[in-house]
Scaffold this active site. Structure first.
Site, PDB file in Angstrom:
ATOM      1  N   LYS A  39      -4.802 -30.845  29.524  1.00 45.05           N
ATOM      2  CA  LYS A  39      -4.002 -29.644  28.869  1.00 45.05           C
ATOM      3  C   LYS A  39      -3.506 -29.885  27.463  1.00 45.05           C
ATOM      4  O   LYS A  39      -3.365 -30.979  27.118  1.00 45.05           O
ATOM      5  CB  LYS A  39      -2.944 -29.620  29.758  1.00 45.05           C
ATOM      6  CG  LYS A  39      -1.834 -30.507  29.999  1.00 45.05           C
ATOM      7  CD  LYS A  39      -0.749 -30.342  31.386  1.00 45.05           C
ATOM      8  CE  LYS A  39       0.071 -31.332  31.239  1.00 45.05           C
ATOM      9  NZ  LYS A  39       0.627 -31.699  32.585  1.00 45.05           N
ATOM     10  N   ARG A 137       9.433 -26.825  40.505  1.00 41.56           N
ATOM     11  CA  ARG A 137       8.720 -26.156  39.197  1.00 41.56           C
ATOM     12  C   ARG A 137       7.325 -25.360  39.784  1.00 41.56           C
ATOM     13  O   ARG A 137       7.101 -24.404  39.176  1.00 41.56           O
ATOM     14  CB  ARG A 137       8.007 -27.120  38.395  1.00 41.56           C
ATOM     15  CG  ARG A 137       7.534 -26.588  36.944  1.00 41.56           C
ATOM     16  CD  ARG A 137       7.027 -27.572  36.037  1.00 41.56           C
ATOM     17  NE  ARG A 137       6.047 -28.331  36.404  1.00 41.56           N
ATOM     18  CZ  ARG A 137       5.476 -29.374  36.009  1.00 41.56           C
ATOM     19  NH1 ARG A 137       5.793 -29.660  34.346  1.00 41.56           N
ATOM     20  NH2 ARG A 137       4.234 -29.999  36.129  1.00 41.56           N
ATOM     21  N   TYR A 260      16.556 -33.915   0.953  1.00 45.18           N
ATOM     22  CA  TYR A 260      17.291 -32.819   1.287  1.00 45.18           C
ATOM     23  C   TYR A 260      18.602 -33.288   1.947  1.00 45.18           C
ATOM     24  O   TYR A 260      18.739 -34.155   2.720  1.00 45.18           O
ATOM     25  CB  TYR A 260      16.502 -31.884   2.270  1.00 45.18           C
ATOM     26  CG  TYR A 260      15.536 -31.003   1.895  1.00 45.18           C
ATOM     27  CD1 TYR A 260      15.887 -30.202   0.582  1.00 45.18           C
ATOM     28  CD2 TYR A 260      14.318 -31.011   2.358  1.00 45.18           C
ATOM     29  CE1 TYR A 260      14.692 -29.269   0.375  1.00 45.18           C
ATOM     30  CE2 TYR A 260      13.170 -30.343   1.715  1.00 45.18           C
ATOM     31  CZ  TYR A 260      13.449 -29.369   0.832  1.00 45.18           C
ATOM     32  OH  TYR A 260      12.372 -28.788   0.230  1.00 45.18           O
TER      33      TYR A 260
HETATM   34  C1  LIG Z   1       0.824 -33.066  33.440  1.00 47.02           C
HETATM   35  C2  LIG Z   1       0.693 -33.219  34.660  1.00 47.02           C
HETATM   36  C3  LIG Z   1      -0.033 -34.450  35.096  1.00 47.02           C
HETATM   37  C4  LIG Z   1      -0.280 -35.497  33.998  1.00 47.02           C
HETATM   38  O1  LIG Z   1       0.901 -36.294  34.224  1.00 47.02           O
HETATM   39  P1  LIG Z   1       1.001 -37.940  33.537  1.00 47.02           P
HETATM   40  O2  LIG Z   1       2.442 -38.186  33.456  1.00 47.02           O
HETATM   41  O3  LIG Z   1       0.513 -37.440  31.955  1.00 47.02           O
HETATM   42  O4  LIG Z   1       0.019 -38.574  34.120  1.00 47.02           O
HETATM   43  C5  LIG Z   1      -0.076 -34.457  36.276  1.00 47.02           C
HETATM   44  N1  LIG Z   1      -0.233 -33.306  37.160  1.00 47.02           N
HETATM   45  C6  LIG Z   1       0.301 -32.361  36.963  1.00 47.02           C
HETATM   46  C7  LIG Z   1       0.743 -31.263  37.886  1.00 47.02           C
HETATM   47  C8  LIG Z   1       0.679 -32.202  35.391  1.00 47.02           C
HETATM   48  O5  LIG Z   1       1.243 -30.887  35.209  1.00 47.02           O
END
Ligand SMILES: *Cc1c(COP(=O)(O)O)cnc(C)c1O
Length: 367
Positions: A39, A137, A260
């Site tokens: 992702k 979630r 800045y």
């Molecule tokens: C992003 C995600 C992962 C990967 O998690 P990592 O800690 O990067 O291995 C695995 N499962 C779900 C459902 C996720 O959203």
């Protein structure tokens, strides 16, 4: 490798990816498949290259955040299953069903809505049921999951293929994770025909005995080599080196202030290198006056605030420098190394956000 006109770029290593995948394979039971979580453009690393290299090294599944990412991935990975790891919007369901993406379902109601969409398209929607064991979630809370799943398994227009969960603190609370894994396993044991997956990077490296009940592990950050914990960081190799160039050199007398807000005042004269990277490239402004960069293999501290396109560093102790010289923001140079986790700590975040923040202006090179 890079062009002399590149102002900020990353170099991504296939050797490191191979190493991390074989480390993951060594840490999970024999017949466990690896699902590469790609992702957010493969955590900023570039999804096309990561996906291709991963399949060459035995990855059989992919996970993305949404339909748009899945459609992009489908253009160059035709065969491997792709799971959507966030809830699918009702408006996205037809596209997801038509493309045979694996859809995460959290309730009977959602499954029924999806079944109606699938029936209209004369197709079966490919479904994995999400069980919530403490993340809040996605998924049905584990206490109620069995009832929902039993009803869902009777819906004709769905192909109920898998069941999965996601751990909220596999990296920092192993006892709680073991407890949650047992809650999930209790649900799974009622549906032995389903394909089971649970472990993210910290969990897949945990050697939990329940790993053997999973068909797949979902590897994200471990793939990219940042290490979800200090211990695992030693097992893995970072894929990514982030570099930039010196565009200007300034010899600055004591008493002057820098950038800045004039937050840095020189106590003694310094040689400053102006480096072509800023918060618009994803170099966090919270790193102002905190982070180091590497020049000639030496640590050089940032002076004053990070600006949109440029940072100012004290190169007084870096030896001879020239305009155009390479600067390392993340990675190794000589004997020194700056890790994504080091920057993450300074910027009050995690390596994941450091990676996914690296901007469009930063060219990706693969080696
Ligand atoms: C992003 C995600 C992962 C990967 O998690 P990592 O800690 O990067 O291995 C695995 N499962 C779900 C459902 C996720 O959203």
């Amino acid at each position: 490798m890079s062009a002399l006109t590149d102002r900020s770029w990353v170099e991504i290593s296939s050797t490191a990816l191979k190493h991390n995948l074989s480390t993951i394979r060594r840490n999970v039971p024999k017949r466990t498949g690896i699902l590469a979580v790609v992702k957010a453009n493969a955590y900023g690393h570039g999804v096309e290259w990561i996906a291709r290299q991963s399949t060459l090294n035995g990855v059989s599944w992919f996970g993305v955040a949404n339909v748009v990412e899945a459609l992009e991935l489908r253009q160059f990975r035709r065969r491997e299953p792709i799971i959507l790891l966030s809830a699918v919007l009702p408006a996205e369901m037809p596209e997801a069903v038509r493309n045979d993406f694996v859809i995460a379902i959290s309730s009977l109601e959602e499954a029924q809505r999806l079944a109606r969409v699938a029936r209209k398209l004369h197709r079966k929607a490919r479904v994995h049921f999400a069980v919530d064991i403490g993340m809040g979630r996605l998924g049905m809370w584990h206490e109620e999951a069995v009832a929902h799943l039993t009803a869902i398994s009777l819906l004709d227009d769905l192909h109920l293929e898998g069941i999965f969960t996601h751990f909220p603190c596999a990296d920092d609370d192993p006892p709680m994770t073991r407890h949650q894994w047992r809650d999930f396993d209790r649900v799974c044991s009622e549906f032995p025909q389903l394909l089971v997956h649970a472990a993210n990077s910290p969990a897949l490296l945990s050697k939990n005995p329940l790993l053997k009940n999973s068909k797949l592990v979902r590897a994200g950050i471990a793939l990219y080599g940042a290490g979800p914990t200090r211990a695992s960081e030693k097992l893995l190799r970072p894929l990514l080196t982030w570099k930039s160039r010196i565009t200007h050199i300034d010899h600055v007398p004591a008493g002057r202030t820098i950038s800045y807000g004039s937050t840095y005042r020189l106590k003694r004269p310094e040689t400053h290198a102006i480096v072509s990277v800023g918060y618009a490239d994803g170099y966090h402004r919270l790193l102002s006056n905190k982070a180091d960069v590497l020049i000639n293999g030496k640590r050089c501290p940032i002076r004053g605030r990070v600006t949109m396109d440029q940072i100012i560093v004290d190169a007084s102790h870096a030896g001879p420098i020239q305009i155009g010289d390479e600067v390392v923001l993340i990675g190794k140079q000589g004997r020194e190394e700056i890790t994504a986790n080091e920057l993450a700590t300074l910027a009050q975040t995690i390596s994941y956000e450091i990676f996914t923040s690296i901007g469009k202006r930063v060219t990706r090179y693969y080696q």
